[in-house]
Design an enzyme around this catalytic site. Structure first.
Site, mmCIF file in Angstrom:
data_model
loop_
_atom_site.group_PDB
_atom_site.id
_atom_site.type_symbol
_atom_site.label_atom_id
_atom_site.label_comp_id
_atom_site.label_asym_id
_atom_site.label_seq_id
_atom_site.Cartn_x
_atom_site.Cartn_y
_atom_site.Cartn_z
ATOM 1 N N SER A 1 33.123 30.665 32.103
ATOM 2 C CA SER A 1 34.520 30.411 32.472
ATOM 3 C C SER A 1 34.810 28.967 32.860
ATOM 4 C CB SER A 1 34.927 31.336 33.625
ATOM 5 O OG SER A 1 34.964 32.677 33.185
ATOM 6 N N GLU B 1 -10.305 -11.782 60.659
ATOM 7 C CA GLU B 1 -10.964 -11.980 59.370
ATOM 8 C C GLU B 1 -11.520 -13.383 59.151
ATOM 9 O OE1 GLU B 1 -11.629 -9.752 56.918
ATOM 10 O OE2 GLU B 1 -10.918 -8.185 58.268
#
Length: 760
Positions: free
Chosen positions: A451, A174
């Site tokens: 239950s 770059e």
């Protein structure tokens, strides 16, 4: 004279433009200075999983620790040399733990070897000094990054922590004159201008890294001459007043490298985590080449959406490194042969939305502010990656099976896994689709519990040892109770059969309805309601009717988990929590959870109830589960509501309590019993999360006896009395032995009809 006038005019214009340019430059300098010397970025909130503490004697198997290392992307190697690497030899694991900022202190990398004996960690050795360690912790897994105000995610790393291989690769591709130019490179700009002019369109950029940084931080992507002039001017100012390393540091943490939904992935550190699952300093050259190649166009060269283009771009970067003599031709060719080997999208950072919802709610309660008002915070949670993965896998596999069997498309599920003693929430799911970020049934769905209410009835009774024991006989005659409304409530047993009486323990083991109702009336509904209140259930959800003993109470899975945490820990309440600590973006501790437990139920009654739940798995309604996991002595309780609308299962091992609910949002039948529905998901969960044996330690007042068919107690075993069970003994505190042959007297219970007569 005309020429003199023109000369003076031009001089005035020149100085005017110069002063204007200098003033504008001063304005830009102030703008840049305030931004860079201030708070450059608002970071997203990072949420981490559980910090795993390892100590010799822990019940961690070699396989479990390997799973923990793999979940944080440690690499298996033959010779461990770098952080993030591990090797296996016989019964040992050697690895170098990464450096990490724990909530209390930063710990450097640590070279350790763990020794295992079967399913136990027996020794931790520091390889560097050959000393044994008594305590050691693994860095947690990053599980989520919440949305930031600017919709940009990043992790900051200072310049000196970036690997030079990455920096050299970036500059070679770059901006190879970065350390030489003054922020702009005129020859690059000129070359790009000529190339673009000849092509008739923009095909080459001449911007330096400094210019790219200026564009990312201060400018828009709009192409114009004015914007370019601004970019050049600001780049010159930035380069003049800041060091090259500071500029490079900003660039490395700012560059755009992809998309995660509507959030941008910014900076190399976070991109490394997303694409490879490891910190930036653990990547190799071809991986750096891929990331650097994406700088030119992260969307175009995304390895997730365009893998072929990404591969070509990576190989081009490697070729340029070869041409600039950074690598040899052989290395270039070898690296080009390698695949991209990136992680699938969402594989590394998967937010577990149901759990994150709980974290956000708890954050608001502890800090008194929504989480969005605290960007950049680090939240260390209790999520156990192994347990969460096991929950999600169990649901993904089992729910489709149940849907096909019952021909239902809308079966839903909720599961919550908590630590049996601390109450820490280790896993949570609120939908049949684990990735669904919406209605959280684990926290919001309030359903009849069936239950699951029975253990609380038996807990209440067993808290009165002068009246009730596991061998107490309870009436099992049919009954009909007149309610205040004038109507009659007539409960029935599931098998529609009735015996004259049944032992309290057997009534719990086989989940028999009539004895449970009789017991609730015997002990008094007020005491039963008080038990529910003591266990943390709000009074507004409790109706003082006999049917409460059979589950006529609507609770969420989260509330149920708290109830059974108390029973499972011997009567000690530890409030359920999902957050361990919250650290602000400047390193201050905003919240630290110090686990506390309060003794609210008798240890003896809790022990006896949990013992009864163990027998449920051994020989009762969850027997099929006990047959498969026989060696773990699991405890459990099934729960199915009328018309099979809801079915529940509570599973307890030595470390965890798991609550599972299955139902439909329209409250229609699931056509499933607990044993064929919720328990099957729990069974599947245990295939992925190995249970720890549940070894119950009896309190001092609990003694073991043998009983005969009449329920009478004996201290010695023979053919007539060979069934063993624990009894909370108040008067007789002696422990049975071979010399003792004492019968424990049992107070006869008053006839149930007598109690019923007094009730009305």
């Amino acid at each position: 004279m005309f020429f003199n006038f023109k000369k003076y005019f031009l001089i005035k214009v020149f100085f005017f433009v110069l002063i204007l340019t200098l003033c504008y430059g001063l304005y830009l300098y102030v703008k840049i200075n305030r931004f860079i010397n201030g708070k450059v970025w608002n970071f997203p909130t990072s949420i981490y999983g559980r910090i795993v503490n390892l100590e010799p004697g822990n019940s961690y198997s070699q396989k479990e620790v390997l799973h923990l290392l793999k979940s944080t992307m440690y690499r298996k190697v033959d010779l461990v040399m770098l952080p993030g690497e591990y090797s296996i030899k016989n019964n040992t694991i050697e690895f170098i733990r990464r450096a990490f900022d724990f909530p209390d202190i930063r710990e450097d990398e640590f070279h350790a070897r763990l020794y295992f004996n079967k399913d136990t960690l027996v020794k931790i050795k520091n390889i560097d000094n050959n000393h044994d360690f008594s305590f050691f912790r693994l860095e947690p897994k990053l599980i989520a990054m919440l949305k930031s105000p600017e919709a940009k995610k990043r992790m900051f790393i200072p310049r000196n922590q970036y690997p030079e291989m990455l920096v050299k690769t970036l500059l070679a591709i770059e901006d190879k004159y970065f350390y030489e130019h003054d922020g702009i490179h005129l020859s690059s700009i000129g070359r790009a201008f000529l190339v673009n002019l000849m092509a008739g369109r923009t095909i080459q950029g001449g911007s330096t890294l400094t210019q790219q940084l200026i564009k990312n931080l201060f400018l828009t992507n709009t192409r114009s001459i004015l914007r370019k002039i601004n970019e050049i001017y600001m780049a010159l100012i930035l380069d003049r007043f800041y060091t090259k390393d500071r500029i490079l540091e900003l660039y490395l943490n700012e560059v755009y490298l992809g998309q995660d939904g509507d959030e941008q992935i910014r900076g190399f550190p976070l991109a490394s985590i997303y694409y490879f699952g490891r910190p930036i300093n653990e990547l190799n050259l071809e991986q750096y080449a891929l990331l650097v190649g994406m700088v030119k166009g992260a969307s175009l060269y995304s390895p997730w959406t365009n893998p072929n283009l990404a591969l070509k771009r990576r190989n081009l970067v490697l070729f340029l490194l070869y041409k600039q003599k950074y690598i040899t031709r052989k290395i270039y060719k070898d690296l080009c042969k390698r695949s991209l080997n990136v992680q699938p999208k969402g594989n590394i950072i998967s937010s577990h939305p149901s759990f994150i919802q709980l974290v956000c709610e708890e954050f608001h309660k502890k800090i008194y502010n929504p989480i969005k008002n605290f960007p950049g915070t680090k939240i260390f949670t209790t999520l156990d990656y192994t347990s969460q993965n096991a929950v999600e896998q169990a649901v993904k596999i089992e729910i489709p099976i149940l849907k096909r069997k019952k021909r239902l498309k809308d079966l839903e599920v909720a599961m919550i896994v908590i630590d049996r003693f601390t109450g820490e929430v280790q896993a949570l799911i609120g939908s049949s689709k684990p990735e669904f970020n919406g209605y959280n049934r684990a926290l919001k769905t309030r359903r009849s519990i069936g239950s699951l209410s029975k253990p609380i009835t038996y807990l209440t009774a067993l808290s009165q040892p002068e009246k009730y024991h596991l061998n107490t006989w309870i009436s099992n005659y049919p009954l009909s109770i007149k309610l205040d409304s004038g109507q009659y409530w007539t409960p029935k047993n599931n098998n529609f059969s009735f015996s004259k009486k049944v032992l309290l323990l057997d009534a719990l083991i086989h989940s028999i309805n009539i004895p449970t109702v009789n017991l609730s009336i015997n002990i008094g509904l007020k005491k039963l309601v008080d038990s529910w209140l003591l266990l943390g259930i709000s009074k507004k959800y409790i109706t003082p009717l006999p049917s409460i003993s059979l589950g006529a109470i609507n609770l969420t899975p989260f509330e149920i988990a708290q109830v059974f945490q108390i029973i499972g820990s011997g009567g000690y309440k530890s409030s359920l929590s999902s957050v361990r600590s919250i650290i602000s973006d400047d390193g201050k501790v905003l919240y630290q959870n110090l686990p506390q437990s309060i003794h609210i139920e008798s240890s003896e009654a809790s022990y006896l109830t949990l013992y009864g739940m163990q027998q449920v798995v051994k020989s009762g309604t969850a027997k099929s589960l006990g047959t498969i996991f026989k060696e773990f002595s699991l405890a459990g309780k099934t729960g199915t509501t009328n018309n099979l609308v809801d079915n529940w299962f509570v599973g307890i091992d030595g470390k965890q309590i798991v609550i599972t609910w299955i139902g439909r949002d329209n409250n229609h039948t699931t056509r499933l019993y607990s044993s064929s529905g919720a328990m099957q998901i729990y069974k599947r969960y245990l295939q992925y999360q190995r249970p720890v044996p549940l070894v119950l330690k009896a309190p001092n007042n609990i003694n073991m006896f043998y009983i005969n068919n009449l329920g009478e107690l004996f201290c010695k075993k023979n053919n007539q009395h060979n069934r063993m069970l624990p009894i909370w003994s108040i008067k007789n505190k002696k422990i049975c032995n071979d010399k003792l042959s004492e019968r424990f007297s049992i107070k006869k219970k008053k006839n149930f009809l007598f109690w019923l007569k007094n009730l009305f």
